[in-house]
Design a protein around this motif. Structure first.
Motif, PDB file in Angstrom:
ATOM      1  N   HIS A 191     -41.120  60.565 -50.335  1.00  0.00           N
ATOM      2  CA  HIS A 191     -40.631  60.111 -51.607  1.00  0.00           C
ATOM      3  C   HIS A 191     -41.262  58.816 -51.977  1.00  0.00           C
ATOM      4  CE1 HIS A 191     -37.101  62.274 -49.502  1.00  0.00           C
ATOM      5  NE2 HIS A 191     -37.717  63.008 -50.303  1.00  0.00           N
ATOM      6  N   ALA A 192     -41.817  57.915 -51.368  1.00  0.00           N
ATOM      7  CA  ALA A 192     -42.337  57.081 -51.707  1.00  0.00           C
ATOM      8  C   ALA A 192     -43.800  57.052 -52.426  1.00  0.00           C
ATOM      9  CB  ALA A 192     -42.561  55.749 -50.375  1.00  0.00           C
ATOM     10  N   LYS A 193     -44.461  58.086 -52.107  1.00  0.00           N
ATOM     11  CA  LYS A 193     -45.644  58.451 -52.505  1.00  0.00           C
ATOM     12  C   LYS A 193     -45.340  58.953 -53.993  1.00  0.00           C
ATOM     13  CE  LYS A 193     -48.082  59.026 -48.399  1.00  0.00           C
ATOM     14  NZ  LYS A 193     -48.962  60.094 -47.344  1.00  0.00           N
ATOM     15  N   ASN A 194     -44.312  59.918 -53.766  1.00  0.00           N
ATOM     16  CA  ASN A 194     -43.889  60.605 -55.037  1.00  0.00           C
ATOM     17  C   ASN A 194     -43.580  59.680 -56.181  1.00  0.00           C
ATOM     18  OD1 ASN A 194     -44.353  62.795 -53.965  1.00  0.00           O
ATOM     19  ND2 ASN A 194     -42.396  63.586 -53.606  1.00  0.00           N
ATOM     20  N   MET A 245     -32.399  57.236 -53.908  1.00  0.00           N
ATOM     21  CA  MET A 245     -34.081  57.348 -53.290  1.00  0.00           C
ATOM     22  C   MET A 245     -34.718  58.413 -54.693  1.00  0.00           C
ATOM     23  SD  MET A 245     -35.124  58.715 -49.878  1.00  0.00           S
ATOM     24  CE  MET A 245     -34.467  57.484 -49.130  1.00  0.00           C
ATOM     25  N   THR A 246     -35.783  58.093 -55.005  1.00  0.00           N
ATOM     26  CA  THR A 246     -36.407  58.979 -55.977  1.00  0.00           C
ATOM     27  C   THR A 246     -37.157  59.879 -55.208  1.00  0.00           C
ATOM     28  OG1 THR A 246     -36.938  56.672 -57.103  1.00  0.00           O
ATOM     29  CG2 THR A 246     -38.332  58.740 -57.473  1.00  0.00           C
ATOM     30  N   THR A 247     -36.917  61.061 -55.582  1.00  0.00           N
ATOM     31  CA  THR A 247     -37.316  62.334 -55.131  1.00  0.00           C
ATOM     32  C   THR A 247     -37.482  63.605 -56.093  1.00  0.00           C
ATOM     33  OG1 THR A 247     -37.341  64.138 -53.464  1.00  0.00           O
ATOM     34  CG2 THR A 247     -35.349  63.258 -54.373  1.00  0.00           C
ATOM     35  N   GLU A 255     -44.760  70.722 -57.820  1.00  0.00           N
ATOM     36  CA  GLU A 255     -43.629  70.043 -58.400  1.00  0.00           C
ATOM     37  C   GLU A 255     -44.207  68.710 -58.786  1.00  0.00           C
ATOM     38  OE1 GLU A 255     -40.198  69.554 -56.102  1.00  0.00           O
ATOM     39  OE2 GLU A 255     -39.521  71.658 -56.512  1.00  0.00           O
ATOM     40  N   LEU A 256     -44.866  67.957 -57.617  1.00  0.00           N
ATOM     41  CA  LEU A 256     -45.415  66.627 -58.042  1.00  0.00           C
ATOM     42  C   LEU A 256     -46.466  66.506 -58.922  1.00  0.00           C
ATOM     43  CD1 LEU A 256     -45.611  63.639 -57.227  1.00  0.00           C
ATOM     44  CD2 LEU A 256     -47.436  64.386 -55.477  1.00  0.00           C
TER      45      LEU A 256
END
Length: 221
Positions: free
Chosen positions: A166-169, A1-3, A14-15
């Motif tokens: 996480h999906a938005k990131n 999972m992308t985070t 961070e984002l």
């Protein structure tokens, strides 16, 4: 999972920083590919693939550009790891040093545009990409489309709040990478070799933004 990895920054910072850095990498890859012989600065898996294709076609003279990028990238990784070890003893911020080092290398590329041969420019650009990717390894999220697809599926199937974030990131990061490439493609017809100004300006903006954030935190404390 992308985070995004936990680094001590507030989540929104961070984002923003991760997306900005990813845009720089996208711009570097696009610039190197378009202006320096279809080589990638940071996407070394792509260079390995192209190296294999050229070897399979017995185009041995073309292999040097990909070997140069791979070697320079490896040197950049080793350089950053050595700096991190040295700076940790002196309690200096290795990420700030990495940003300035990358910026300095890109300025050298700009100053030597149309002067040095392609292989030298490719080596410098791969070195710059390695400095960023290794220097911010704990912050930069995955840009793998498979990881993003997995995250999006988890968010839609399980209605999990963390999965949705996480999906938005993931979308922000992938979009930033594409944006960097789009900007380079848009300006390359006008600036040609000087299109390296695009990642330089993006990086300068990140340096200024990070300075402001650090200054603001110091005043709060």
């Amino acid at each position: 999972m992308t985070t995004l990895r936990q680094t001590g920054f507030p989540a929104h910072e961070e984002l923003l920083l991760g997306s900005g850095l990813t845009a720089v990498v996208g711009a570097l890859d696009a610039y190197t590919y378009l202006e320096h012989g279809a080589v990638f600065a940071g996407f070394q898996t792509g260079n390995l693939l192209l190296l294999g294709l050229n070897f399979g076609h017995l185009q041995l003279a073309e292999m040097g550009r990909y070997l140069t990028a791979l070697l320079a990238f490896g040197i950049g990784i080793g350089l950053v790891q050595g700096l991190q070890h040295l700076l940790a003893k002196r309690q200096w911020d290795s990420q700030n040093v990495a940003l300035w080092l990358e910026f300095g290398v890109l300025i050298v590329v700009l100053a030597t545009t149309d002067v040095v041969p392609n292989w030298v420019a490719t080596a410098l650009l791969s070195l710059a990409a390695a400095v960023e990717l290794e220097g911010f390894r704990e912050l930069l999220p995955s840009r793998n489309p498979r990881d993003m697809a997995t995250t999006l599926l988890a968010a839609s199937r399980f209605r999990d709040r963390d999965a949705r974030q996480h999906a938005k990131n993931s979308l922000a990061v992938m979009g930033s990478f594409a944006l960097g490439a789009v900007l380079v493609a848009a300006f390359s017809k006008i600036l040609a070799g000087y299109t390296v100004l695009v990642p330089i300006l993006l990086l300068a903006g990140l340096i200024f933004w990070q300075y402001q954030q650090n200054h603001r935190r110091k005043w709060k404390h």
